[in-house]
Every structure is written in structure tokens, then in C-alpha cells.
Design an enzyme around this catalytic site. Structure first.
Site, PDB file in Angstrom:
ATOM      1  N   SER A 190      25.618  -0.953 -35.774  1.00  0.00           N
ATOM      2  CA  SER A 190      25.577  -0.854 -37.222  1.00  0.00           C
ATOM      3  C   SER A 190      26.541   0.188 -37.772  1.00  0.00           C
ATOM      4  O   SER A 190      27.128  -0.002 -38.835  1.00  0.00           O
ATOM      5  CB  SER A 190      24.152  -0.522 -37.674  1.00  0.00           C
ATOM      6  OG  SER A 190      23.698   0.665 -37.041  1.00  0.00           O
ATOM      7  N   ASP A 348      15.655   6.012 -31.644  1.00  0.00           N
ATOM      8  CA  ASP A 348      16.245   4.686 -31.826  1.00  0.00           C
ATOM      9  C   ASP A 348      16.378   3.971 -30.475  1.00  0.00           C
ATOM     10  O   ASP A 348      17.461   3.507 -30.105  1.00  0.00           O
ATOM     11  CB  ASP A 348      17.614   4.821 -32.497  1.00  0.00           C
ATOM     12  CG  ASP A 348      18.083   3.514 -33.122  1.00  0.00           C
ATOM     13  OD1 ASP A 348      17.235   2.620 -33.327  1.00  0.00           O
ATOM     14  OD2 ASP A 348      19.286   3.377 -33.412  1.00  0.00           O
TER      15      ASP A 348
END
Length: 579
Positions: A190, A348
Site C-alpha cells: 500500500s 501489521d
């Protein structure tokens, strides 16, 4: 416009209004009005220009001013078209016809959301990745679509943009800094993409380069998400997701600074090395890639290149001769120690951020992408450990007490359900297997229905719970998704029970290291291990019976539509939440 500007004409020109030649006077008036409008317009432009010189907006400000309405327009279109699609497609359908139409709507909605994530990129991609972890809450069409396309198949920057980033940050193009640099990325996420390179000694490197224009687009993303959250709060006052905007504003700048990511990686490596020296078997089997600071900046991060397979690639793990149980055990032990022992957590841990390779006949876990970490105080870490211990041992009084420390108030039962993905009656079941992992169509549907029914209470919880807890919930979602992808060979609640009990025992010994306390702690640990051993033996016995077909396997049972949810407990009168 000219008529309004005509009022600004000086009084000395008023005689023109009384000219006997009305046409000439009108033309002259229009000419003066036009000139006066030019003067006013020029003055306004000069004022704006002067303001810009004084304010001196950055490129990010100007780009955000352009991108914000564009991105917001995409958001509104995607949301409106999806809602209308559901309304028109479902209509008055019932039974199997409605279920089939609903699945089709889910897939079309997922495709629209995916297109939005690709179009807007940045923060939207990260949100889409997190949706791919919520298989226990969201329809599988959304989860599978996001998981398949957004983990490492994100939009990429062009070679020219990558070259420009190198020249701006390091003063030279990549071909001068490395002996070899592949212009095509081997993966894209991302916020950045990864290129393979070699230094002048021949060492293989992975070079992470931030996407071009990301800082500018992320500023617009925060603005559009903030606008959407405000609109939702205005239409539905009970649903306030302001906490989401706060979290993005706090964490995004850290993720965009790759020097901060390098610092996180170094600290994680140091924590693991210390745990390995203290005898933690798993800590020596976790690897954090070394950083090359000579070719790193706040937008470029160079590290050693590791060959491995994705943590959820069961076929590749089998080819390496590694069992899913061994890998899942390693993952669970590592992150439980981060949470309950280190107080410094990689937040994450989705599948694209973890690799597995075989070293000395054993699985080695490679942790990637250290951009999002959270540091927890000892008081919070121990309170969280005490809460989990109460959940695992069905201690209602403990759950209530420690949930209050997390500002859950009288919604402690829903808070417990969020953490465990179990209903309240399952959590309080006194049997040793009350938290056994169950992943059937029925249990998944019950979990989704439970969360949907109590969505207002959940929204309130998310608003008032401690901010550090929000990233732990995200971490739990990621780990639960990996557990499911590996076939759930390990009941992670067992590992959590041991780690949180060990953390609490260490704290007791630190506060009062006398012989009686040591004896009490040893006895308590023995009870924990005995109960966990009984738990594992029971699960092993059930799996053997299922394999011998002495009883039907749970996952083969036909899905049952849940029409009723277990009732919530009747709460006694209580003060304000978090009091």
C-alpha cells in the site's frame, strides 16, 4: 457580476448616468465597469497571491486541495451505488432466491470497493487489506476479494518515479548506488514497492521505495475519510468513528518515515535476541532482515533480501518439509511474547509481511514491514494479560474487573466477545474446551450476527477504549486470519494462557521475590500447565474420533441459520463507563 461591480464605480463618474446620449453613456459605463472589474479582480488575485506567499502552502497542501474532492466523489459514488444495488436487487426476495441475490450483491460491492482502493490507493489500500483479515465479521466475498488482490498486488510506481525518488533523497540514481538494480518491483504494497538489488560486494538486497506522491495523496485521504466520518456522525449520531481518523493521523506519518521503520526493526531484533538468551525456544527462530543505512532515507529502505515462502502458503510449506502446526506455533509464540513480555508489538502481521524458510531443519519466521509498531506501558501490558487470563479461565469477576480498566463499563460482555470471537455464554462455559477454535459456517454466521446486532455498543466501546488497544485488536484480526489459513493446527488460546500467566508471574516475583511468593507462583503455573495439558488432550481425543469417523467432524456439519442470539447478561446498576 458587472452589475454588482457597477456599485463600486466612484461617485465622480456618476455624471455618465445623465448623458443625453443614452447609448454612448451605456457603452461608456460598461467600459468603465469592465475596467473596474479588472481592477477588482486583479486586486483579489494579488491578495490571494500575497496570502499564498505569506502562508506558503506546501506541495502536499496544493495536491490535497485537488485530490480531496476527487477522492471524496469516488467515495460517495461507491457507497451510493452499493447501497442502491442492495436495495434494488434484494427487494422483496425471500429464501434461497434472496440468499443467491445477496451473494451476488456482496461480490459486486466487493468489486466496487476494490476498484475504489486501487483508484485512491494509500490509506484506502491499507483499509482494504484489513478488511481481508475480518473473515469472522464480513461476508466472504469482501474478505476473499480484498485478500486476493490487496496484500501484495497493489498499484506500482513507474521506473521514472522511482529514479526521481532516489535522486531527491540520495542524490544519485539507483544504478550508481548499486551494482545491480532491477527496475521492475518484485512486490508492491500500500505504501511502497520492493526492488531486488545487489551491492558492490555481491550481497542481495531488497530495496523498499515509497510510492511517488504518497505523502500528498495521504493528506487527501485523511481529509476525505474525516469528511465521511463527520457525515456518518451527522446522519447517524450513534455511530461516531472519529477514533479511526485519530488513529490514521497518529500512525500514518510514522509509517511514511522509513527511518522510523528501521528503528522499529532494530528494537524488535534486540528484544528477540534478549528473549533467546533467556531461553525462549522460538526467539532464536525469528529473523529480522539487516538494514543497510548507506542507501536508506526516509522514503527508501534497503535491507537484506530473504528467500522464503509466504506464511500461509501451505503447499510451499509442505514442499519444504515444514508442518503448518510448527509454523503456527512459532507465529503464536512470537506475537504473544511481543504483547505480554516485550510490550512492543508489530501491529501489521498480515500474510504478506511474514515469510518462512527452513534453517537447520526447522522453520524460521522472517518478519517484514516494521512500519507499524505500538509500545505499551507495563501497567497496560499487565492489565491486558490479567484480562486474557480471566477470559481463558472463565473468571467472570476478573473479566468484569479488568474490562473496567479498558473503559468497557457495563459492556464488558461485548468487549469479551470482540476479543475472543465467542458469545458471552461460551466464554463463561466452565468446560476446559470452552474456547476451542471452531470455524464452521454456523459459528461464523453467529459471530457476524452478534457483531451486527450490537454494532451500536461496539461503536461506543471503540470510542472510549484506550487507544493502544485498537492496534492490538487489529493485530488479533491479522493473526486470527493466518491461523485460519493454516487450518488452525494450534489452539492459540493455549499459548496465550501460558504467556499471560508467565507475564503476571514475573511481575509478582519482581515485586516480592521471597520463597513463599516463589512457591505460590510455581503452584499457580503448575495449575495452568495442568489445565492446558487437559485442554490439548481433549482436543487431540476429539480429532482422533473425527478421523476414525466415530463422530461427524464439526466442519462437515451442514450450516445452520442462527435465528436467535444468546442473551446478554443483566447488568447491575453501574456508574459511567470506565468509572
Amino acid at each position: 457580476m458587472l452589475g454588482r461591480l457597477g456599485n463600486l464605480v466612484p461617485a465622480s463618474l456618476g455624471c455618465l448616468r445623465y448623458s443625453t446620449n443614452h447609448t454612448a453613456a451605456a457603452n461608456l459605463s460598461r467600459r468603465f465597469a469592465w475596467r473596474w472589474s479588472v481592477v477588482v479582480g486583479t486586486s483579489l488575485m494579488a491578495g490571494v497571491g500575497g496570502s499564498l506567499l505569506v502562508y506558503q502552502p506546501t506541495t502536499e497542501d496544493l495536491r490535497a486541495a485537488y485530490l480531496t474532492p476527487v477522492r471524496l466523489g469516488r467515495d460517495v459514488y461507491t457507497a451510493a451505488s452499493t447501497v442502491i444495488d442492495y436495495k434494488l436487487s434484494l427487494g422483496s426476495l425471500t429464501g434461497e432466491a434472496r440468499e443467491a441475490a445477496l451473494r451476488e450483491c456482496h461480490q459486486r460491492g466487493a468489486n466496487r470497493l476494490l476498484a475504489l482502493c486501487f483508484a485512491n490507493g494509500g490509506v484506502y489500500t491499507k483499509l482494504g487489506q484489513h478488511i481481508g483479515q475480518l473473515d469472522h465479521l464480513l461476508p466472504e466475498e469482501y474478505v476473499l476479494t480484498m485478500r486476493e488482490h490487496l496484500l501484495d498486488r497493489c498499484p506500482v510506481s513507474t521506473p521514472e518515479e522511482v529514479r526521481r525518488t532516489f535522486e531527491q533523497d540520495l542524490g544519485a540514481p539507483p544504478e550508481k548506488l548499486f551494482a545491480y538494480f532491477c527496475p521492475e518491483p518484485i512486490a508492491s504494497a500500500s505504501l511502497a514497492q520492493v526492488h531486488e538489488a545487489r551491492d558492490h560486494t555481491g550481497r542481495r538486497l531488497a530495496v523498499k521505495v515509497q510510492h511517488a506522491g504518497l505523502r500528498e495523496s495521504c493528506a487527501a485521504d485523511v481529509a476525505t475519510i474525516s469528511a465521511l466520518v463527520s457525515a456518518v456522525r451527522w446522519v447517524f449520531p450513534d455511530f461516531d468513528y472519529g477514533w479511526l481518523v485519530d488513529e490514521i493521523k497518529e500512525n500514518l506519518p510514522r509509517e511514511l518515515d522509513f527511518r522510523q521503520e528501521a528503528s522499529n526493526a532494530e528494537r524488535c531484533r534486540a528484544n528477540l535476541q534478549r528473549s533467546a538468551q533467556q531461553g525462549a525456544w522460538h526467539a532464536g527462530r525469528v529473523h529480522v532482515p539487516d538494514i543497510d543505512y548507506r542507501t536508506s532515507s526516509n522514503r527508501i529502505l534497503t535491507m537484506e533480501l530473504i528467500d522464503g515462502v509466504r506464511v500461509t502458503d501451505t503447499a510451499a510449506l509442505s514442499r519444504l518439509g515444514l508442518s503448518c502446526r510448527e509454523v503456527m506455533l512459532l507465529v503464536a509464540e512470537t506475537f504473544n511474547e511481543m504483547i505480554f513480555a516485550h510490550g512492543y508489538v508489530h501491529c501489521d502481521p498480515h500474510a504478506a509481511n511474514m515469510l518462512v524458510r527452513k534453517v537447520d531443519g526447522h522453520a524460521q519466521l522472517v518478519l517484514l514491514d516494521h512500519g507499524l509498531y505500538k509500545s505499551y506501558t507495563d501497567s497496560f501490558r499487565l492489565a491486558y494479560a490479567a484480562l486474557w487470563r480471566s477470559l481463558i479461565f472463565a473468571d467472570e469477576a476478573g473479566i468484569r474487573r479488568h474490562s473496567a480498566a479498558m473503559n468497557a463499563g457495563d459492556a464488558y460482555d461485548i468487549f469479551a466477545s470482540i476479543l475472543t470471537q465467542r458469545s458471552w455464554d461460551q466464554i463463561l462455559d466452565a468446560r476446559s474446551d470452552h474456547l476451542a477454535v471452531q470455524r464452521t459456517a454456523q459459528t461464523r454466521q453467529v459471530a457476524q450476527q452478534y457483531m451486527a446486532t450490537y454494532s451500536r455498543e461496539i461503536t461506543g466501546l471503540l470510542q472510549r477504549m484506550p487507544r493502544p488497544l485498537l492496534l492490538l485488536l487489529k493485530t488479533n484480526d491479522c493473526l486470527r486470519s493466518i491461523d485460519f489459513a493454516l487450518g488452525e493446527p494450534v489452539n492459540t488460546f493455549v499459548i496465550t494462557a501460558r504467556e499471560c500467566s508467565a507475564a503476571l508471574a514475573r511481575e509478582r516475583l519482581r515485586g516480592a521475590p521471597g520463597p513463599l511468593v516463589r512457591l505460590a507462583v510455581a503452584w499457580e503455573r503448575l495449575l495452568v500447565e495442568g489445565r492446558m495439558l487437559g485442554f490439548e488432550l481433549l482436543l487431540w481425543y476429539r480429532s482422533i474420533r473425527a478421523r476414525l469417523r466415530l463422530q461427524p467432524r464439526t466442519q462437515d456439519a451442514p450450516p445452520i441459520i442462527a435465528t436467535e442470539l444468546p442473551p446478554r447478561p443483566q447488568h447491575p446498576a453501574a456508574g459511567p463507563a470506565g468509572a
